[in-house]
Write a protein that holds these residues in place. Structure first.
Motif, PDB file in Angstrom:
ATOM      1  N   ALA A  15       0.847  -1.204   0.000  1.00 59.05           N
ATOM      2  CA  ALA A  15       0.000   0.000   0.000  1.00 59.05           C
ATOM      3  C   ALA A  15       0.876   1.246   0.000  1.00 59.05           C
ATOM      4  CB  ALA A  15      -0.913  -0.017   1.222  1.00 59.05           C
ATOM      5  N   THR A  16       1.751   1.317  -0.997  1.00 54.52           N
ATOM      6  CA  THR A  16       2.605   2.487  -1.187  1.00 54.52           C
ATOM      7  C   THR A  16       2.246   3.105  -2.530  1.00 54.52           C
ATOM      8  OG1 THR A  16       4.285   1.169  -2.297  1.00 54.52           O
ATOM      9  CG2 THR A  16       4.528   1.433   0.083  1.00 54.52           C
ATOM     10  N   VAL A  17       2.754   4.314  -2.777  1.00 56.71           N
ATOM     11  CA  VAL A  17       2.434   4.976  -4.047  1.00 56.71           C
ATOM     12  C   VAL A  17       2.934   4.127  -5.217  1.00 56.71           C
ATOM     13  CG1 VAL A  17       2.953   6.999  -5.462  1.00 56.71           C
ATOM     14  CG2 VAL A  17       2.307   7.294  -3.078  1.00 56.71           C
ATOM     15  N   GLN A  67       0.793   0.802  -5.557  1.00 56.59           N
ATOM     16  CA  GLN A  67      -0.550   0.999  -6.116  1.00 56.59           C
ATOM     17  C   GLN A  67      -0.495   1.469  -7.570  1.00 56.59           C
ATOM     18  OE1 GLN A  67      -3.371  -0.098  -4.425  1.00 56.59           O
ATOM     19  NE2 GLN A  67      -1.640  -0.911  -3.293  1.00 56.59           N
ATOM     20  N   THR A  68       0.557   2.221  -7.937  1.00 58.34           N
ATOM     21  CA  THR A  68       0.723   2.601  -9.350  1.00 58.34           C
ATOM     22  C   THR A  68       0.897   1.346 -10.187  1.00 58.34           C
ATOM     23  OG1 THR A  68       1.803   4.649  -8.652  1.00 58.34           O
ATOM     24  CG2 THR A  68       2.149   3.978 -10.926  1.00 58.34           C
ATOM     25  N   HIS A 112      -2.450  -0.522 -10.533  1.00 57.44           N
ATOM     26  CA  HIS A 112      -3.325   0.074 -11.551  1.00 57.44           C
ATOM     27  C   HIS A 112      -2.827  -0.259 -12.960  1.00 57.44           C
ATOM     28  CE1 HIS A 112      -6.131   2.136  -9.038  1.00 57.44           C
ATOM     29  NE2 HIS A 112      -5.196   2.823  -8.411  1.00 57.44           N
ATOM     30  N   ALA A 161      -3.785  -3.791 -13.668  1.00 54.85           N
ATOM     31  CA  ALA A 161      -5.241  -3.857 -13.856  1.00 54.85           C
ATOM     32  C   ALA A 161      -5.614  -3.394 -15.263  1.00 54.85           C
ATOM     33  CB  ALA A 161      -5.932  -2.998 -12.802  1.00 54.85           C
ATOM     34  N   ASP A 210      -2.682   6.601  11.155  1.00 55.69           N
ATOM     35  CA  ASP A 210      -2.610   7.855  10.402  1.00 55.69           C
ATOM     36  C   ASP A 210      -3.955   8.107   9.735  1.00 55.69           C
ATOM     37  OD1 ASP A 210      -1.987   7.119   7.187  1.00 55.69           O
ATOM     38  OD2 ASP A 210      -1.669   5.551   8.667  1.00 55.69           O
ATOM     39  N   ASP A 211      -4.205   9.374   9.365  1.00 58.82           N
ATOM     40  CA  ASP A 211      -5.516   9.747   8.816  1.00 58.82           C
ATOM     41  C   ASP A 211      -5.827   9.006   7.515  1.00 58.82           C
ATOM     42  OD1 ASP A 211      -3.497  11.091   7.633  1.00 58.82           O
ATOM     43  OD2 ASP A 211      -4.387  13.082   7.691  1.00 58.82           O
ATOM     44  N   GLY A 212      -4.794   8.699   6.721  1.00 56.01           N
ATOM     45  CA  GLY A 212      -5.004   7.996   5.453  1.00 56.01           C
ATOM     46  C   GLY A 212      -5.558   6.603   5.669  1.00 56.01           C
ATOM     47  N   THR A 213      -4.997   5.893   6.644  1.00 57.58           N
ATOM     48  CA  THR A 213      -5.451   4.526   6.929  1.00 57.58           C
ATOM     49  C   THR A 213      -6.881   4.548   7.456  1.00 57.58           C
ATOM     50  OG1 THR A 213      -3.184   3.965   7.481  1.00 57.58           O
ATOM     51  CG2 THR A 213      -4.855   2.407   8.185  1.00 57.58           C
ATOM     52  N   SER A 229      -9.186   6.804   6.843  1.00 55.39           N
ATOM     53  CA  SER A 229     -10.157   7.108   5.779  1.00 55.39           C
ATOM     54  C   SER A 229     -10.304   5.908   4.839  1.00 55.39           C
ATOM     55  CB  SER A 229      -9.769   8.375   5.010  1.00 55.39           C
ATOM     56  OG  SER A 229      -8.518   8.210   4.419  1.00 55.39           O
ATOM     57  N   ARG A 263     -13.832   3.936   4.234  1.00 49.13           N
ATOM     58  CA  ARG A 263     -14.390   3.718   2.895  1.00 49.13           C
ATOM     59  C   ARG A 263     -14.706   2.242   2.657  1.00 49.13           C
ATOM     60  NH1 ARG A 263     -10.738   7.581   0.931  1.00 49.13           N
ATOM     61  NH2 ARG A 263      -9.235   5.960   0.486  1.00 49.13           N
TER      62      ARG A 263
END
Lengths: 197, 242
Positions: free
Chosen positions: A145-147, A150-151, A154, A157, A183-186, A188, A192
């Motif tokens: 779950a890093t930038v 996930q890039t 995608h 995919a 952290d706020d990201g986790t 949110s 979701r």
């Protein structure tokens, strides 16, 4: 220098291992020498065997002792599910959990614009090939779950869209995690991905 | 030597077993690198994701040393970016271009503020492409390759501007273009800050700004290829349109 040249060489080699520095390498070598019969000789033998036989699986990129690893060779693992991971250490982590019963595909890294790592530098073409030849029905993208992770997810995919069912690991509160420390990201992401009880 | 500033994290490279060399775009000190002790560890790695807004304190014995950073998180943008492929592609394009284009340790205050505002809009896919286009224009301006879109380079007219000269970056009107029109770059209204800016127009405008990034900026920076993250963002935007 307090030890002989051979022992110093061994300490120097051990100090290059992850987690070890010169001092801890010296301690480890001393321990091995003291337990020569029980530890040093079997360790040397085991290391020699691995050095002679360890290789990358030609199919999935896992590390084993034959051209096709045990997971790829096992008929029981031909469930139609393929789990895509970034590195062999991720594959081993998934296996430790013992939940996934399908096969794996190790990419060998992630796409990175800064390090100029493109799709051709990873095992993505082989992944696309496997989808067609191994009767894969679902691809699970178990990337970090890093930038960069996930890039890459995608990108894969996009390559496989419409050919197979695509899923990814959930993101959210870890087992034993306390909301106050997240952290706020986790938080949110977890909100979701909430589900009904 | 030491200073404290806030900035946008551009890149992270592992250094040794547990440290990382990070590159931060700060308001007062520009693009600046430094070592973060424990940066690859379990506590800091989630914070040190490209695009994160961080508070940094830099310390070194001499100014020319790489130095080390102490990092405090202000806000993470990775979660917002990871929720959508356009946002993620956009985040990669912005951080890669900043890292590629900006000279080290040279402040670019106005561009920093624009970059911060742009990244704060991540996840708002309806307005992000236009905001990105305007940011790319500002980036070209900051680097000394600004586009002059106020009047026609041939006739001096301020209306009916439809093209951009690939050589000078100046606007050209339909009348001024004449038979050279096919060799000129498109100038959609959104590139001049006019009209409703549909995605198709934004894509056209990105062709024009992309030309200057590739044929003017990159050669000036040692002829390195433009980061592939920008091309991936444009490709993702065009795919989302379909």
């Amino acid at each position: 220098m307090s030890a002989s040249r051979e022992i110093e060489d061994l300490i120097e080699l051990m100090a290059r291992l992850p987690g070890l520095g010169p001092r801890s390498a010296r301690r480890a070598v001393l321990h091995l020498i003291r337990k020569r019969g029980a530890l040093l000789a079997p360790l040397a033998q085991a290391m020699q065997q691995v050095a002679d036989s360890a290789r990358e699986c030609l199919n999935c990129g896992n590390i084993g002792t034959s051209d096709i690893c045990d997971i790829c060779a096992s008929e029981k693992r031909a469930t139609g599910e393929l789990c895509v991971v970034e590195d062999v250490s991720d594959l081993w982590a998934m296996e430790r959990a013992g939940v996934f019963k399908g096969r794996y595909h190790v990419l060998g890294g992630t796409l990175s614009a800064l390090d100029a790592v493109g799709p051709e530098d990873l095992r993505i073409p082989r992944l696309v090939e496997r989808i067609g030849t191994e009767g894969i029905t679902e691809v699970i993208l178990a990337l970090n779950a890093t930038v960069d992770g996930q890039t890459t997810a995608h990108y894969i995919a996009d390559q496989l869209q419409g050919r197979v069912r695509l899923t990814s690991l959930a993101q959210g509160v870890p087992i034993g995690g306390e909301l106050d420390y997240l952290d706020d990201g986790t938080i949110s992401a977890a909100l979701r991905a909430r589900r009904e009880l | 030597m030491d200073w404290r500033d806030h900035g946008i994290l551009l890149s992270v490279r592992r250094h040794g077993e547990s440290s990382a060399i990070v590159e931060v775009f700060t308001e007062a000190h520009g693009r600046h690198a430094g070592v973060v002790r424990g940066g690859a560890g379990r506590r800091l790695a989630p914070i040190l994701q490209p695009g994160a807004q961080i508070d940094v304190t830099w310390r070194a014995r001499l100014e020319e040393h790489l130095g080390s950073f102490t990092v405090e998180p202000i806000r993470s943008r990775a979660a917002a970016a990871m929720s959508g492929r356009l946002a993620l592609a956009g985040l990669n394009a912005v951080t890669a271009l900043l890292s590629f284009c900006l000279p080290e340790r040279e402040p670019h205050g106005p561009l920093y503020l624009r970059s911060e505002r742009l990244l704060d809009l991540l996840g708002q896919d309806d307005i992000w492409p236009l905001a990105y286009l305007n940011w790319e224009k500002a980036l070209l301006q900051e680097l000394g390759f600004g586009l002059d879109l106020t009047r026609c380079a041939v006739t001096g007219a301020e209306t009916d501007l439809a093209f951009v000269s690939p050589r000078t970056g100046r606007a050209v009107s339909r009348a001024g273009a004449g038979e050279w029109a096919s060799r000129l770059l498109p100038l959609p209204p959104c590139l001049r800050g006019e009209g409703p800016a549909p995605d198709a127009e934004i894509l056209q405008a990105l062709t024009t700004t992309g030309h200057f990034l590739e044929h003017r900026v990159a050669p000036a920076l040692g002829n390195r290829p433009l980061p592939s993250a920008r091309a991936r963002f444009v490709e993702t935007l065009s795919r989302e349109m379909q």
